[in-house]
Write an enzyme that holds these catalytic residues in place. Structure first.
Site, PDB file in Angstrom:
ATOM      1  N   ASP A   1      -1.523   1.600  -3.618  1.00 50.86           N
ATOM      2  CA  ASP A   1      -2.255   0.477  -4.206  1.00 50.86           C
ATOM      3  C   ASP A   1      -3.683   0.863  -4.590  1.00 50.86           C
ATOM      4  O   ASP A   1      -4.518   0.000  -4.876  1.00 50.86           O
ATOM      5  CB  ASP A   1      -2.247  -0.751  -3.282  1.00 50.86           C
ATOM      6  CG  ASP A   1      -2.977  -0.509  -1.972  1.00 50.86           C
ATOM      7  OD1 ASP A   1      -3.075   0.658  -1.554  1.00 50.86           O
ATOM      8  OD2 ASP A   1      -3.450  -1.486  -1.361  1.00 50.86           O
TER       9      ASP A   1
ATOM     10  N   THR B   1       0.462  -1.727  11.783  1.00 47.15           N
ATOM     11  CA  THR B   1       1.252  -1.946  10.566  1.00 47.15           C
ATOM     12  C   THR B   1       2.709  -1.516  10.697  1.00 47.15           C
ATOM     13  O   THR B   1       3.518  -1.838   9.844  1.00 47.15           O
ATOM     14  CB  THR B   1       0.647  -1.166   9.368  1.00 47.15           C
ATOM     15  OG1 THR B   1       0.635   0.219   9.708  1.00 47.15           O
ATOM     16  CG2 THR B   1      -0.754  -1.624   9.044  1.00 47.15           C
TER      17      THR B   1
ATOM     18  N   SER C   1       0.800  -1.224   0.000  1.00 41.91           N
ATOM     19  CA  SER C   1       0.000   0.000   0.000  1.00 41.91           C
ATOM     20  C   SER C   1       0.840   1.285   0.000  1.00 41.91           C
ATOM     21  O   SER C   1       1.634   1.502  -0.906  1.00 41.91           O
ATOM     22  CB  SER C   1      -0.956  -0.052   1.191  1.00 41.91           C
ATOM     23  OG  SER C   1      -1.760   1.071   1.236  1.00 41.91           O
TER      24      SER C   1
ATOM     25  N   ARG D   1       1.140   5.393  17.678  1.00 40.71           N
ATOM     26  CA  ARG D   1       0.636   6.607  17.038  1.00 40.71           C
ATOM     27  C   ARG D   1      -0.049   7.490  18.067  1.00 40.71           C
ATOM     28  O   ARG D   1      -0.835   7.000  18.887  1.00 40.71           O
ATOM     29  CB  ARG D   1      -0.402   6.267  15.971  1.00 40.71           C
ATOM     30  CG  ARG D   1       0.159   5.617  14.752  1.00 40.71           C
ATOM     31  CD  ARG D   1      -0.871   5.598  13.617  1.00 40.71           C
ATOM     32  NE  ARG D   1      -0.565   4.534  12.684  1.00 40.71           N
ATOM     33  CZ  ARG D   1       0.400   4.594  11.771  1.00 40.71           C
ATOM     34  NH1 ARG D   1       1.143   5.675  11.656  1.00 40.71           N
ATOM     35  NH2 ARG D   1       0.612   3.574  10.961  1.00 40.71           N
TER      36      ARG D   1
END
Ligand SMILES: CC(=O)N[C@H]1[C@@H](OP(=O)(O)O)O[C@H](CO)[C@@H](O)[C@@H]1O
Ligand SMILES: [Mg+2]
Length: 551
Positions: A282, A505, A69, A510
């Site tokens: 992607d 991922t 991606s 975060r």
């Protein structure tokens, strides 16, 4: 005595796709994703698993997409697509993880165990569709995938370079021929065909300008739009970042770059107020933006797209007089608070929060007659239930003339939608169709509500699994003192909101923060990042506060 096909598996794996790394790899938010050179045996084994899954599903087709991606070029990944075109069922993620990590010696035994536990009838036919993105490592991995499929006597069909949502669409069509034709042409026919039909009904008007600039992230999305452009007169596409010589995938461009850095992509210049769409590597995410005369950027992200679509669907439902069709919106913690407020107070549509990851949004959206879901980063789509489709179809034939007209337009909107998964190309045409229907410029779209300034940061910690979350990831349940500290920091700011969660991922935590002003959002994010570093085992350099904060 093992069946002969399994002996082939064993020999093939050893010889062609041996496990060369002991690094543990997990089927995460978006399948397996890591450095491409660590993936060959994983992809081969997923080929085996796809065949087993196909047989568990009575020989229906399973999809395999080779992509990482929005990650940079050296990464790659693989994800499986279930027969209805949706993400792999969650309970199979741990099976995939086990299979990816066993030693070559244990591979045969593990495959047999999965076959037995899942009651796969290995005498059935099995079909696997394989697609890949434009990474230079993708053809080798796609070949490994096909080898895995062949080893268990399944039939692979390779589609070459396609967007992730195209592959999902092909799988869905192969298993349900009422949805469309499982080819690239079939995809264009349905999605672009629906757009052309809509534009026949709705010529450009008002402040809508059919010229659209697109940042293709140097990936497959831009390439496919180039193919579409050849037969498209309804939209004037100006395409950039198409992956020419020396142009690197996702580097300084693409939807993720635009959303996270809140700055325009490189490689593209355009007049002020020109609408620009930026897709990811992607082709499953899209965000829009424009710049004013001072080059100030106005970002129209997934939340904006969701609210635009939902408000238009509301209009269509009213025009059709389809009063018994429920509409809901699904968001994640990353949705801008202003968008949520707009949905609740202005649109008066129910909004639901789920954990990050498209599978969670997709699942929740299915509980409405019409469910609109978007991640703030631009990944999303609309799901129409059978009830909604049947009702609109009936109105298109039996309603009064005004209702019929609205319902016919609505049916084209449904065809324009890739319901299997978020799709940058489908979403682009949906947005363009709505802006055209309303005669709107991007500025008018932007005027629906004012975003709260927000900031996302990444914090490196020794072990990100020490952070546990609850309430759709908006609250940190462990370490306990971290949430207390976040509460304390948030309380200092007007309209402040912040949370921290481990990425699914990347090996990072975060941090997200929003507040009344840009400086406050930046400062709150940095303070929470420091709290994460201090209370959750920070590694490397402690995050710094921005210079000269203004409170
Ligand atoms: C904040 C953010 O954008 N997170 C992304 C990112 O997940 P993380 O678990 O945050 O790394 O990648 C996912 C897969 O593409 C996508 O679904 C998700 O929205
Ligand atoms: Mg993507």
């Amino acid at each position: 005595m093992p069946p002969s096909s399994l002996r082939v598996v064993y020999a093939f794996a050893r010889e062609m796709h041996p496990k060369t790394s002991d690094v543990f790899i997990e089927y995460g938010t978006a399948g397996f994703r890591t450095k491409a050179n660590l993936l060959e045996h994983v992809v081969y084994r997923m080929g085996l698993l796809a065949v087993i899954r196909s047989r568990v599903k009575n020989g229906r087709t399973i999809g395999m997409m080779i992509t990482a991606s929005h990650n940079l070029e050296p990464d790659n990944g693989v994800k499986l697509v279930d027969p209805d075109g949706e993400m792999l069922e969650e309970s199979w993620e741990s099976i995939a993880t086990t299979l990816a990590n066993v030693s070559d010696n244990d591979l045969e035994k593990t495959v047999q165990e999965i076959i037995a536990t899942e009651k796969a009838d290995m005498a059935l036919k099995a079909s696997v569709f394989i697609g890949m993105d434009t990474r230079y490592t993708s053809p080798r991995l796609a070949a490994a995938a096909a080898n895995g499929v062949i080893a268990l006597k399944g039939t692979p069909k390779e589609f070459g370079i396609v967007t992730t949502p195209m592959l999902h669409f092909f799988v869905k069509c192969r298993n349900d021929n009422t949805y469309g034709t499982p080819t690239e042409e079939g995809y264009y026919e349905k999605i672009v065909g629906a757009f052309k039909n809509i534009r026949k009904r709705l010529p450009a008007r008002g402040d809508y300008n059919p010229r659209l600039y697109v940042d293709g992230a140097n990936g497959v999305g831009g390439k496919k739009l180039k193919a579409i452009k050849k037969n498209l007169t309804e939209l004037e596409l100006e395409l950039f970042n198409l992956g020419g010589v020396g142009e690197k995938l996702n580097l300084g461009c693409g939807a993720d770059h635009v959303k996270v850095t809140q700055s325009p992509p490189k490689g593209i210049t355009h007049p002020p107020f020109q609408r620009v769409a930026s897709v990811d590597g992607d082709g499953d995410r899209i965000v829009y933006y424009y710049l004013d005369e001072q080059q100030k950027m106005y970002l129209l992200d997934g939340d904006r797209i969701a609210t635009l679509i939902a408000s238009y669907i509301q209009e269509l439902l009213q025009a059709c007089n389809a009063t018994d069709i429920s509409l809901g919106i699904v968001q994640t913690a990353y949705a801008n608070g202003a968008s949520t407020k707009y949905i609740q107070e202005t649109l008066k549509v129910p909004v639901e929060f789920v954990k990050t990851g498209v599978k969670h949004l997709h699942h929740a959206a299915k509980t409405y007659d019409i469910g609109v879901y978007f991640e703030a980063n631009g990944h999303g789509t609309v799901l129409y239930s059978d009830k909604a489709k049947k009702t609109i179809n009936r109105i298109s034939q039996e309603g009064d003339p005004t209702e019929r007209k609205a319902a016919q337009l609505f049916l084209d909107f449904i065809d324009l939608t890739n319901e299997t998964v978020g799709d940058a190309i489908s979403d682009l045409f949906i947005v363009e169709a709505i802006l055209c229907a309303r005669g709107w410029s991007a500025v008018q779209w932007m005027e629906l509500y004012d975003d709260l300034p927000c900031r996302q940061l990444k914090v490196t910690v020794k072990d990100r699994s020490v952070i546990k979350t609850t309430d759709a990831e908006r609250i940190c349940s462990e370490p306990e003192e971290l949430q207390l500290k976040i509460n304390e920091l948030v309380a200092k700011y007007t309209n402040g909101r912040s949370f921290a969660r481990p990425s699914g991922t990347e090996d990072i935590v975060r941090v997200y923060a929003e507040a009344e002003t840009r400086q406050q959002a930046d400062l709150l994010a940095a303070e929470v990042a420091q709290a994460v570093f201090d209370l959750a085992g920070g590694a490397g350099t402690r995050p710094e506060l921005p210079a000269a904060p203004e409170l």
